[in-house]
Design a protein around this motif. Structure first.
Motif, PDB file in Angstrom:
ATOM      1  N   LYS A 173      13.649  37.627 -41.551  1.00 12.25           N
ATOM      2  CA  LYS A 173      12.421  37.664 -42.349  1.00 12.25           C
ATOM      3  C   LYS A 173      11.197  37.806 -41.442  1.00 12.25           C
ATOM      4  O   LYS A 173      11.144  37.205 -40.362  1.00 12.25           O
ATOM      5  N   GLU A 174      10.221  38.585 -41.908  1.00 11.95           N
ATOM      6  CA  GLU A 174       8.956  38.674 -41.177  1.00 11.95           C
ATOM      7  C   GLU A 174       8.144  37.407 -41.383  1.00 11.95           C
ATOM      8  O   GLU A 174       8.340  36.654 -42.342  1.00 11.95           O
ATOM      9  N   LYS A 175       7.193  37.195 -40.489  1.00 15.15           N
ATOM     10  CA  LYS A 175       6.272  36.070 -40.650  1.00 15.15           C
ATOM     11  C   LYS A 175       5.496  36.234 -41.950  1.00 15.15           C
ATOM     12  O   LYS A 175       5.007  37.319 -42.280  1.00 15.15           O
ATOM     13  N   GLU A 186     -10.420  46.895 -48.453  1.00 14.71           N
ATOM     14  CA  GLU A 186     -10.293  46.037 -47.271  1.00 14.71           C
ATOM     15  C   GLU A 186      -8.821  45.718 -46.998  1.00 14.71           C
ATOM     16  O   GLU A 186      -8.380  45.688 -45.834  1.00 14.71           O
ATOM     17  N   LEU A 187      -8.059  45.477 -48.058  1.00 11.87           N
ATOM     18  CA  LEU A 187      -6.636  45.168 -47.912  1.00 11.87           C
ATOM     19  C   LEU A 187      -5.895  46.328 -47.231  1.00 11.87           C
ATOM     20  O   LEU A 187      -5.137  46.128 -46.272  1.00 11.87           O
ATOM     21  N   ILE A 188      -6.131  47.537 -47.720  1.00 12.82           N
ATOM     22  CA  ILE A 188      -5.447  48.715 -47.169  1.00 12.82           C
ATOM     23  C   ILE A 188      -5.852  48.942 -45.714  1.00 12.82           C
ATOM     24  O   ILE A 188      -5.013  49.255 -44.850  1.00 12.82           O
ATOM     25  N   ALA A 189      -7.146  48.736 -45.417  1.00 15.53           N
ATOM     26  CA  ALA A 189      -7.611  48.904 -44.039  1.00 15.53           C
ATOM     27  C   ALA A 189      -6.978  47.858 -43.119  1.00 15.53           C
ATOM     28  O   ALA A 189      -6.622  48.155 -41.972  1.00 15.53           O
ATOM     29  N   SER A 190      -6.816  46.646 -43.615  1.00 14.62           N
ATOM     30  CA  SER A 190      -6.212  45.587 -42.808  1.00 14.62           C
ATOM     31  C   SER A 190      -4.747  45.874 -42.513  1.00 14.62           C
ATOM     32  O   SER A 190      -4.254  45.630 -41.402  1.00 14.62           O
ATOM     33  N   ASP A 191      -4.028  46.400 -43.522  1.00 15.53           N
ATOM     34  CA  ASP A 191      -2.635  46.802 -43.301  1.00 15.53           C
ATOM     35  C   ASP A 191      -2.530  47.754 -42.105  1.00 15.53           C
ATOM     36  O   ASP A 191      -1.689  47.577 -41.211  1.00 15.53           O
ATOM     37  N   ALA A 192      -3.383  48.767 -42.104  1.00 15.06           N
ATOM     38  CA  ALA A 192      -3.317  49.790 -41.059  1.00 15.06           C
ATOM     39  C   ALA A 192      -3.727  49.234 -39.701  1.00 15.06           C
ATOM     40  O   ALA A 192      -3.107  49.555 -38.669  1.00 15.06           O
ATOM     41  N   ASN A 201      -0.924  46.154 -38.707  1.00 19.90           N
ATOM     42  CA  ASN A 201       0.526  46.318 -38.907  1.00 19.90           C
ATOM     43  C   ASN A 201       1.093  45.203 -39.771  1.00 19.90           C
ATOM     44  O   ASN A 201       2.126  44.598 -39.456  1.00 19.90           O
ATOM     45  N   VAL A 202       0.408  44.930 -40.864  1.00 27.32           N
ATOM     46  CA  VAL A 202       0.861  43.937 -41.831  1.00 27.32           C
ATOM     47  C   VAL A 202       1.033  44.634 -43.179  1.00 27.32           C
ATOM     48  O   VAL A 202       0.624  45.779 -43.355  1.00 27.32           O
ATOM     49  N   VAL A 203       1.649  43.935 -44.132  1.00 27.81           N
ATOM     50  CA  VAL A 203       1.699  44.401 -45.519  1.00 27.81           C
ATOM     51  C   VAL A 203       1.150  43.267 -46.378  1.00 27.81           C
ATOM     52  O   VAL A 203       1.809  42.234 -46.561  1.00 27.81           O
ATOM     53  N   LEU A 204      -0.085  43.452 -46.852  1.00 23.17           N
ATOM     54  CA  LEU A 204      -0.766  42.433 -47.641  1.00 23.17           C
ATOM     55  C   LEU A 204      -0.619  42.711 -49.127  1.00 23.17           C
ATOM     56  O   LEU A 204      -0.467  43.858 -49.548  1.00 23.17           O
ATOM     57  N   PRO A 254      -4.592  33.125 -58.824  1.00 31.47           N
ATOM     58  CA  PRO A 254      -4.496  34.267 -57.906  1.00 31.47           C
ATOM     59  C   PRO A 254      -3.927  33.847 -56.549  1.00 31.47           C
ATOM     60  O   PRO A 254      -4.051  32.702 -56.125  1.00 31.47           O
ATOM     61  N   MET A 255      -3.332  34.818 -55.874  1.00 33.65           N
ATOM     62  CA  MET A 255      -2.698  34.563 -54.577  1.00 33.65           C
ATOM     63  C   MET A 255      -2.844  35.787 -53.679  1.00 33.65           C
ATOM     64  O   MET A 255      -2.695  36.927 -54.133  1.00 33.65           O
ATOM     65  N   ILE A 256      -3.131  35.537 -52.401  1.00 33.71           N
ATOM     66  CA  ILE A 256      -3.096  36.566 -51.364  1.00 33.71           C
ATOM     67  C   ILE A 256      -2.007  36.176 -50.376  1.00 33.71           C
ATOM     68  O   ILE A 256      -1.931  35.017 -49.952  1.00 33.71           O
ATOM     69  N   TRP A 257      -1.140  37.136 -50.015  1.00 36.42           N
ATOM     70  CA  TRP A 257      -0.111  36.857 -49.019  1.00 36.42           C
ATOM     71  C   TRP A 257       0.169  38.116 -48.212  1.00 36.42           C
ATOM     72  O   TRP A 257      -0.249  39.216 -48.587  1.00 36.42           O
ATOM     73  N   GLY A 258       0.863  37.937 -47.101  1.00 38.20           N
ATOM     74  CA  GLY A 258       1.165  39.089 -46.274  1.00 38.20           C
ATOM     75  C   GLY A 258       2.288  38.815 -45.299  1.00 38.20           C
ATOM     76  O   GLY A 258       2.634  37.654 -45.027  1.00 38.20           O
ATOM     77  N   TYR A 259       2.856  39.910 -44.754  1.00 32.57           N
ATOM     78  CA  TYR A 259       3.968  39.853 -43.816  1.00 32.57           C
ATOM     79  C   TYR A 259       3.573  40.559 -42.526  1.00 32.57           C
ATOM     80  O   TYR A 259       2.924  41.599 -42.552  1.00 32.57           O
TER      81      TYR A 259
END
Length: 519
Positions: free
Chosen positions: A192-194, A222-228, A231-234, A250-255
């Motif tokens: 599993k990723e972090k 902002e979410l899409i820019a942060s992914d790039a 190297n995360v998937v938010l 609501p929830m925000i999470w990422g790997y």
């Protein structure tokens, strides 16, 4: 690789009047009816829903798919115990057989806000049952609706979950493809990723959530820019604020290795409450403004009847906006250029079809002129229990001119659910005092102009259009209006879906979560 795939889609408004029983998952109104086995791939591979995107991605990678069940029902109150157990039972039965033959992973097309009578966190329960069968070594990935109420159990039991990034949801198939990408990441890593997540302490009103508007548009950029960049998937699920259980928020999470930093930054930008004011108007004011602006515009004005949204647990049958249009003479001001849809009233639709069969006279100039010359007396619509404890507005009693009949079969062509075919049963367009009402025998949120065209109403020719929807209509209807900030008006008429979650009688919600926006 051999990938086991299944789907379970329901958005549960626990305060709504109608349960999602087994029949609801087989109705095929706005979701395809219950599918099992190879029919799943045949049905979904070319349409804009998550499992369709995953199927396309998987086949492109040469993966072998082991299809199980796809079950979806129109949003309503609780999924009955019988329906939930039948769905889970079929999935788990198929999974045991697949495991015996060998599988490499599981993909689940989930909503994320389904509440069953016997399981508040029904998706978490389903994922846990699947985990118990496949063990810890087999990856489980899933896609979620942007309105998922994501639980800690869902995140801990699954290997990876990812949600839509648009509302209206025009990226559903894209999200399925993103789930396939997450599965590749998980397999390449070998574990599993972090994971990092942060939950909001309040609910975001549905009418403030559209990614066609601020602040959501900016936040998902902002979410899409942060992914790039990281190297995360938010994912950011704004949540469905009408499910009475402890973790409705609501929830925000990422790997990824930088997930904690990326999630914390997005949460800091998204969590200030003042930016989420939805600007909902009382129904009388909304109609008055619509009439005034329609007189000055050569394009339609759209009114969203948000508290009877069948995409949020309403039954699409209340009459508050129709009564107000009649009181303010909207149809007389703009004859035959005011439309309302979709009004769920199978009894009235059936009466119209029977009346048409009895009264139709062979030899008239044309069938269409015969339809338009017939009038029927009806009590249209329904008074339903609302979250306030009182009934909504009474049916509209009057003489209605029959404009057009339909079998209720409609294939969506707009940006959301493109290619899905709705089966709404006996349908018709009725006219009362210049107001055209699209009446159907199956529940459908008015999110696609083809639904109106199905009964002979061209949205492009209207001055005022009332949509029983909260935001999904925006993808296909906002391009019609001159100025979306002015000409899309959200009205608060009596209905079962609260525009302000603080109006609901919560019982199970965690005391750490506020249903209303903090002042």
């Amino acid at each position: 690789m051999r990938i086991f795939i299944a789907g379970y889609q329901h958005e549960t408004n626990t305060f709504a009047p109608t349960l999602a029983d087994w029949d609801a998952f087989n109705a095929g109104h706005t979701f395809p009816a219950y599918r099992r086995g190879a029919k799943l791939i045949e049905t979904f591979k070319d349409i804009n829903i998550p499992v369709g995107g995953f199927i396309q991605a998987a086949l492109g990678k040469g993966w072998q798919l082991v299809p199980s069940v796809w079950a979806g029902a129109t949003p309503s109150s609780y999924v009955t115990t019988e329906a939930f157990e039948r769905i889970c039972g079929d999935i788990c039965e198929d999974l045991r057989e697949a495991v015996n033959q060998g599988i490499d992973a599981v993909y689940l097309d989930l909503h994320g806000a389904a509440v069953a009578q016997n399981a508040d966190d029904s998706e978490g329960e389903l994922i846990a049952r699947i985990r118990a069968i496949v063990g810890e070594a087999v990856p489980i990935v899933g896609s979620l609706d942007l309105h998922a109420n994501v639980t800690e159990r869902m995140l801990s039991v699954a290997d990876a979950l990812v949600s839509y990034r648009t509302y209206p949801h025009i990226d559903m198939a894209d999200t399925g493809r993103l789930a396939a990408k997450l599965l590749e990441r998980r397999i390449a890593l070998g574990r599993k990723e972090k994971l990092h997540y942060q939950r909001f302490a309040y609910m975001i009103p549905l009418n403030a959530q559209s990614t066609w508007m601020q602040p959501a548009k900016r936040l998902y950029d902002e979410l899409i820019a942060s992914d790039a960049a990281n190297n995360v998937v938010l994912s950011f699920c704004m949540g469905f604020p009408a499910a009475d259980f402890a973790e409705c928020a609501p929830m925000i999470w990422g790997y990824g290795e930088k997930a904690e930093m990326a999630v914390s930054a997005l949460f800091a930008s998204a969590s200030p409450a003042k930016q989420w004011d939805p600007g909902v108007l009382p129904v009388a004011q909304a109609v008055a403004i619509a009439i005034e602006r329609a007189a000055q515009s050569d394009k339609p004005i759209v009114i969203a009847d948000t508290q009877d949204n069948p995409g949020a647990g309403g039954d699409s049958n209340t009459t508050g906006v129709l009564h107000e249009l009649l009181r303010q003479g909207a149809g007389k001001r703009f004859p035959n250029r005011v439309a309302l849809g979709m009004l769920y009233d199978p009894e009235s639709a059936n009466q119209v079809h029977i009346y048409d069969q009895k009264e139709h006279v062979v030899g008239v100039e044309s069938a269409q002129s015969a339809i338009k010359n017939r009038v029927i007396d009806l009590n249209l619509g329904t008074a339903v229990p609302t979250f306030t404890g009182v009934l909504s507005d009474p049916p509209v009693q009057g003489s209605f001119r029959i404009e057009q009949l339909s079998d209720g079969v409609c294939t969506y062509t707009g940006p959301m659910m493109t290619g899905v075919t709705a089966h709404l049963g006996k349908s018709c367009a009725l006219n009362i005092e210049g107001i055209r009402v699209a009446v159907v025998s199956g529940k459908a949120q008015l999110l696609d102009r083809e639904l109106l065209r199905m009964v002979g109403i061209n949205a492009e020719e209207m001055k005022i259009i009332v949509v029983k929807s909260s935001n999904h209509f925006r993808a296909d209807f906002t391009p019609l209006v001159a100025d979306s900030a002015r000409d899309v008006i959200v009205a608060k008429a009596a209905g079962p879906m609260a525009a302000d979650a603080g109006d609901l009688p919560w019982k199970k919600l965690s005391p750490t979560i506020s249903p209303s926006l903090p002042v």
